[in-house]
Design an enzyme around this catalytic site. Structure first.
Site, PDB file in Angstrom:
ATOM      1  N   PHE A 143      28.941  67.972 -10.633  1.00 35.94           N
ATOM      2  CA  PHE A 143      29.618  66.669 -10.604  1.00 35.94           C
ATOM      3  C   PHE A 143      29.990  66.254  -9.161  1.00 35.94           C
ATOM      4  O   PHE A 143      31.099  65.773  -8.922  1.00 35.94           O
ATOM      5  CB  PHE A 143      30.887  66.676 -11.456  1.00 35.94           C
ATOM      6  CG  PHE A 143      30.670  66.761 -12.943  1.00 35.94           C
ATOM      7  CD1 PHE A 143      29.407  66.583 -13.492  1.00 35.94           C
ATOM      8  CD2 PHE A 143      31.730  66.990 -13.795  1.00 35.94           C
ATOM      9  CE1 PHE A 143      29.199  66.651 -14.870  1.00 35.94           C
ATOM     10  CE2 PHE A 143      31.551  67.052 -15.174  1.00 35.94           C
ATOM     11  CZ  PHE A 143      30.288  66.884 -15.719  1.00 35.94           C
ATOM     12  N   PRO A 144      29.072  66.409  -8.190  1.00 28.60           N
ATOM     13  CA  PRO A 144      29.414  66.024  -6.812  1.00 28.60           C
ATOM     14  C   PRO A 144      29.718  64.534  -6.679  1.00 28.60           C
ATOM     15  O   PRO A 144      30.417  64.127  -5.751  1.00 28.60           O
ATOM     16  CB  PRO A 144      28.158  66.407  -6.013  1.00 28.60           C
ATOM     17  CG  PRO A 144      27.052  66.361  -7.031  1.00 28.60           C
ATOM     18  CD  PRO A 144      27.668  66.857  -8.314  1.00 28.60           C
ATOM     19  N   GLY A 180      30.007  63.070 -11.930  1.00 25.92           N
ATOM     20  CA  GLY A 180      29.376  63.397 -13.208  1.00 25.92           C
ATOM     21  C   GLY A 180      29.226  62.187 -14.111  1.00 25.92           C
ATOM     22  O   GLY A 180      28.811  61.118 -13.669  1.00 25.92           O
ATOM     23  N   PHE A 181      29.593  62.352 -15.392  1.00 22.91           N
ATOM     24  CA  PHE A 181      29.385  61.288 -16.382  1.00 22.91           C
ATOM     25  C   PHE A 181      30.269  60.068 -16.092  1.00 22.91           C
ATOM     26  O   PHE A 181      30.030  58.992 -16.611  1.00 22.91           O
ATOM     27  CB  PHE A 181      29.684  61.811 -17.788  1.00 22.91           C
ATOM     28  CG  PHE A 181      28.723  62.887 -18.221  1.00 22.91           C
ATOM     29  CD1 PHE A 181      27.439  62.555 -18.631  1.00 22.91           C
ATOM     30  CD2 PHE A 181      29.086  64.220 -18.199  1.00 22.91           C
ATOM     31  CE1 PHE A 181      26.544  63.535 -19.027  1.00 22.91           C
ATOM     32  CE2 PHE A 181      28.200  65.207 -18.591  1.00 22.91           C
ATOM     33  CZ  PHE A 181      26.930  64.867 -19.003  1.00 22.91           C
ATOM     34  N   THR A 182      31.303  60.266 -15.289  1.00 20.64           N
ATOM     35  CA  THR A 182      32.160  59.145 -14.885  1.00 20.64           C
ATOM     36  C   THR A 182      32.088  59.063 -13.357  1.00 20.64           C
ATOM     37  O   THR A 182      32.963  59.563 -12.670  1.00 20.64           O
ATOM     38  CB  THR A 182      33.625  59.411 -15.309  1.00 20.64           C
ATOM     39  OG1 THR A 182      33.622  59.907 -16.642  1.00 20.64           O
ATOM     40  CG2 THR A 182      34.462  58.155 -15.228  1.00 20.64           C
ATOM     41  N   PRO A 183      31.007  58.463 -12.810  1.00 22.11           N
ATOM     42  CA  PRO A 183      30.835  58.502 -11.353  1.00 22.11           C
ATOM     43  C   PRO A 183      32.081  58.011 -10.594  1.00 22.11           C
ATOM     44  O   PRO A 183      32.839  57.164 -11.083  1.00 22.11           O
ATOM     45  CB  PRO A 183      29.619  57.611 -11.116  1.00 22.11           C
ATOM     46  CG  PRO A 183      28.825  57.732 -12.385  1.00 22.11           C
ATOM     47  CD  PRO A 183      29.854  57.844 -13.484  1.00 22.11           C
ATOM     48  N   TYR A 191      19.289  71.859 -21.323  1.00 23.55           N
ATOM     49  CA  TYR A 191      19.275  70.412 -21.096  1.00 23.55           C
ATOM     50  C   TYR A 191      18.113  69.835 -21.912  1.00 23.55           C
ATOM     51  O   TYR A 191      16.956  70.009 -21.553  1.00 23.55           O
ATOM     52  CB  TYR A 191      19.096  70.070 -19.618  1.00 23.55           C
ATOM     53  CG  TYR A 191      20.225  70.513 -18.709  1.00 23.55           C
ATOM     54  CD1 TYR A 191      21.498  70.757 -19.200  1.00 23.55           C
ATOM     55  CD2 TYR A 191      20.013  70.678 -17.339  1.00 23.55           C
ATOM     56  CE1 TYR A 191      22.528  71.156 -18.360  1.00 23.55           C
ATOM     57  CE2 TYR A 191      21.045  71.064 -16.494  1.00 23.55           C
ATOM     58  CZ  TYR A 191      22.292  71.310 -17.014  1.00 23.55           C
ATOM     59  OH  TYR A 191      23.298  71.702 -16.163  1.00 23.55           O
TER      60      TYR A 191
HETATM   61  N1  LIG Z   1      27.272  74.370 -14.220  1.00 19.72           N
HETATM   62  C1  LIG Z   1      27.703  73.377 -14.937  1.00 19.72           C
HETATM   63  O1  LIG Z   1      28.565  73.534 -15.798  1.00 19.72           O
HETATM   64  C2  LIG Z   1      27.174  72.008 -14.698  1.00 19.72           C
HETATM   65  C3  LIG Z   1      27.816  70.900 -15.291  1.00 19.72           C
HETATM   66  C4  LIG Z   1      27.319  69.644 -15.035  1.00 19.72           C
HETATM   67  C5  LIG Z   1      26.227  69.481 -14.202  1.00 19.72           C
HETATM   68  N2  LIG Z   1      25.611  70.570 -13.649  1.00 19.72           N
HETATM   69  C6  LIG Z   1      24.485  70.413 -12.704  1.00 19.72           C
HETATM   70  O2  LIG Z   1      24.946  69.634 -11.633  1.00 19.72           O
HETATM   71  C7  LIG Z   1      24.061  68.550 -11.389  1.00 19.72           C
HETATM   72  C8  LIG Z   1      24.845  67.366 -10.859  1.00 19.72           C
HETATM   73  O3  LIG Z   1      25.792  66.932 -11.799  1.00 19.72           O
HETATM   74  P1  LIG Z   1      25.632  65.573 -12.629  1.00 19.72           P
HETATM   75  O4  LIG Z   1      24.252  65.061 -12.534  1.00 19.72           O
HETATM   76  O5  LIG Z   1      26.187  65.818 -13.965  1.00 19.72           O
HETATM   77  O6  LIG Z   1      26.665  64.634 -11.924  1.00 19.72           O
HETATM   78  P2  LIG Z   1      26.682  63.857 -10.511  1.00 19.72           P
HETATM   79  O7  LIG Z   1      25.578  64.305  -9.641  1.00 19.72           O
HETATM   80  O8  LIG Z   1      28.076  63.953 -10.033  1.00 19.72           O
HETATM   81  O9  LIG Z   1      26.494  62.345 -10.958  1.00 19.72           O
HETATM   82  C9  LIG Z   1      25.442  61.910 -11.722  1.00 19.72           C
HETATM   83  C10 LIG Z   1      25.795  60.490 -12.184  1.00 19.72           C
HETATM   84  O10 LIG Z   1      25.901  59.644 -11.052  1.00 19.72           O
HETATM   85  C11 LIG Z   1      24.913  58.611 -11.129  1.00 19.72           C
HETATM   86  N3  LIG Z   1      24.381  58.455  -9.774  1.00 19.72           N
HETATM   87  C12 LIG Z   1      23.633  59.335  -9.069  1.00 19.72           C
HETATM   88  N4  LIG Z   1      23.365  58.857  -7.844  1.00 19.72           N
HETATM   89  C13 LIG Z   1      23.966  57.650  -7.769  1.00 19.72           C
HETATM   90  C14 LIG Z   1      24.030  56.661  -6.761  1.00 19.72           C
HETATM   91  N5  LIG Z   1      23.455  56.841  -5.576  1.00 19.72           N
HETATM   92  N6  LIG Z   1      24.726  55.530  -7.029  1.00 19.72           N
HETATM   93  C15 LIG Z   1      25.327  55.333  -8.224  1.00 19.72           C
HETATM   94  N7  LIG Z   1      25.288  56.232  -9.227  1.00 19.72           N
HETATM   95  C16 LIG Z   1      24.605  57.384  -8.996  1.00 19.72           C
HETATM   96  C17 LIG Z   1      23.882  59.067 -12.117  1.00 19.72           C
HETATM   97  O11 LIG Z   1      23.308  57.986 -12.797  1.00 19.72           O
HETATM   98  P3  LIG Z   1      21.762  57.537 -12.536  1.00 19.72           P
HETATM   99  O12 LIG Z   1      20.910  58.482 -13.319  1.00 19.72           O
HETATM  100  O13 LIG Z   1      21.740  56.151 -13.043  1.00 19.72           O
HETATM  101  O14 LIG Z   1      21.524  57.613 -11.060  1.00 19.72           O
HETATM  102  C18 LIG Z   1      24.739  59.892 -13.072  1.00 19.72           C
HETATM  103  O15 LIG Z   1      25.390  59.057 -14.000  1.00 19.72           O
HETATM  104  C19 LIG Z   1      23.407  68.298 -12.759  1.00 19.72           C
HETATM  105  O16 LIG Z   1      22.208  67.609 -12.636  1.00 19.72           O
HETATM  106  C20 LIG Z   1      23.269  69.709 -13.287  1.00 19.72           C
HETATM  107  O17 LIG Z   1      22.070  70.262 -12.800  1.00 19.72           O
HETATM  108  C21 LIG Z   1      26.095  71.813 -13.879  1.00 19.72           C
END
Ligand SMILES: NC(=O)c1ccc[n+]([C@@H]2O[C@H](COP(=O)([O-])OP(=O)(O)OC[C@H]3O[C@@H](n4cnc5c(N)ncnc54)[C@H](OP(=O)(O)O)[C@@H]3O)[C@@H](O)[C@H]2O)c1
Length: 301
Positions: free
Chosen positions: A215-216, A219-222, A66
């Site tokens: 992506f709980p 992810g990139f498309t909340p 990252y």
């Molecule tokens: N193993 C794998 O292949 C893999 C792939 C992807 C990710 N990951 C891990 O999984 C973790 C979580 O996934 P992710 O961060 O990609 O996706 P995520 O947690 O599903 O969503 C993150 C997105 O949601 C937004 N967000 C977060 N909280 C919010 C809220 N309360 N209200 C509105 N928008 C909100 C964030 O923007 P803001 O920054 O503006 O809040 C960001 O755009 C990552 O940090 C990474 O460590 C692992």
């Protein structure tokens, strides 16, 4: 001073003394756009990490790819020397090209270099948990994982890694992996609208293996759903809180790592651990997956 919060109870990784609060934090969003380069606001990124830990988060998910190196170096700057009980989970299986591309990296040399890069950028002598990340962009693909996993197990036996997990894998690959080394956690794509792994989660629960959805929040498309919006309004919560609370109630072996670069979103997300969803709400949420449209995909690791 940040108040410590109830983070949804805790879960001990199997065969370890690592007890994680169920609400953790994913650091990927702290890097720059495209998970490339530094964030626009380094101080804000550090503040998010410090507040998460001050609130009781003891599980941070990261990777040296990252940035690359960016999120690990931010974690080190914000939190080193690390508090007792903080578990930093990293992952291997890719490296970044000069153009920001994600290049598979599974040879013994690349995995060894990856472990040493993580040790250096996190300022550790031993990595707590390393996930071997295989498969496609967001979905697993069947295929042998024996060679890279054996190499990782060798690095564990050298004392460089405490525990091993897997990411973006199928149940069959998990079975194959268990014959090679002990697996403490699985990290796959899963959320209220994307439930391919339902049966897998149910199979892992009695074995005590943690399931950590990436992506709980979509992810990139909340996540966007009128059902989620309506239920959130009726519960005086936000849609993202409902999505996270649903995951916590889905299965006791689910541990969360929602990602955010925003302090307000962090507070909102941690607050989801206190939200109890009535069974009628859960039934309505279960219907979302059936109606969900496939989300736009970007590279995800
Ligand atoms: N193993 C794998 O292949 C893999 C792939 C992807 C990710 N990951 C891990 O999984 C973790 C979580 O996934 P992710 O961060 O990609 O996706 P995520 O947690 O599903 O969503 C993150 C997105 O949601 C937004 N967000 C977060 N909280 C919010 C809220 N309360 N209200 C509105 N928008 C909100 C964030 O923007 P803001 O920054 O503006 O809040 C960001 O755009 C990552 O940090 C990474 O460590 C692992």
């Amino acid at each position: 001073m940040t108040k410590r919060m109830d983070l949804g109870g805790s879960f001990t990784l199997p065969g370890t003394s690592m007890t994680l609060n169920r609400m953790g934090y994913g650091a990927m969003q702290l890097a720059g756009p495209g998970v490339w380069g530094p964030p626009r606001d380094v101080d804000a990124a550090i503040a998010v990490l410090r507040e998460a830990v001050a609130a009781g988060v003891n599980h941070i998910d990261t990777s040296d790819y990252y940035g690359p190196h960016v999120t690990n170096e931010l974690i080190k700057e914000a939190l080193h020397p690390y508090p007792d009980g903080l578990v930093i989970v990293t992952k291997l299986g890719a490296r970044r090209g000069a153009d920001g591309s994600w290049i598979p990296a599974f040879s013994c040399e690349e995995l060894t270099a990856g472990v040493h890069d993580n040790l250096r950028s996190l300022g550790l002598e031993r990595l707590d948990v390393v996930n071997l990340r295989v498969g496609g962009v967001t979905e697993p693909t069947e295929g042998p994982i024996e060679e890279p996993l054996t190499a990782l197990a060798e690095l564990k036996s050298q004392g460089l890694i405490r525990h091993i997990g897997l990411s973006n894998i199928t149940p069959r690959q998990f079975e194959e992996a268990q014959k090679i080394t002990e697996i403490v956690c699985i990290q796959n794509f899963y959320n209220v609208a994307h439930r391919t792994d339902d049966a897998f989660i149910d199979a892992l629960a009695p074995q005590g293996v943690a399931y950590v959805p990436f992506f709980p929040l979509g992810g990139f498309t909340p996540l966007q759903s009128s059902v989620l919006d309506g239920l959130a309004a009726s519960l005086q919560a936000t849609p993202m809180q409902v999505a996270l609370a649903w995951l916590l109630q889905r299965s006791p072996n689910i541990l969360l790592i929602p990602g955010t670069s925003s302090l307000n979103h962090l507070r909102e997300n941690l607050g989801a651990a206190a939200l109890e969803l009535p069974s009628a709400t859960i039934a309505e949420l279960n219907a979302i997956a059936k109606n969900a449209a496939p989300a736009a995909r970007q590279a995800a690791h």
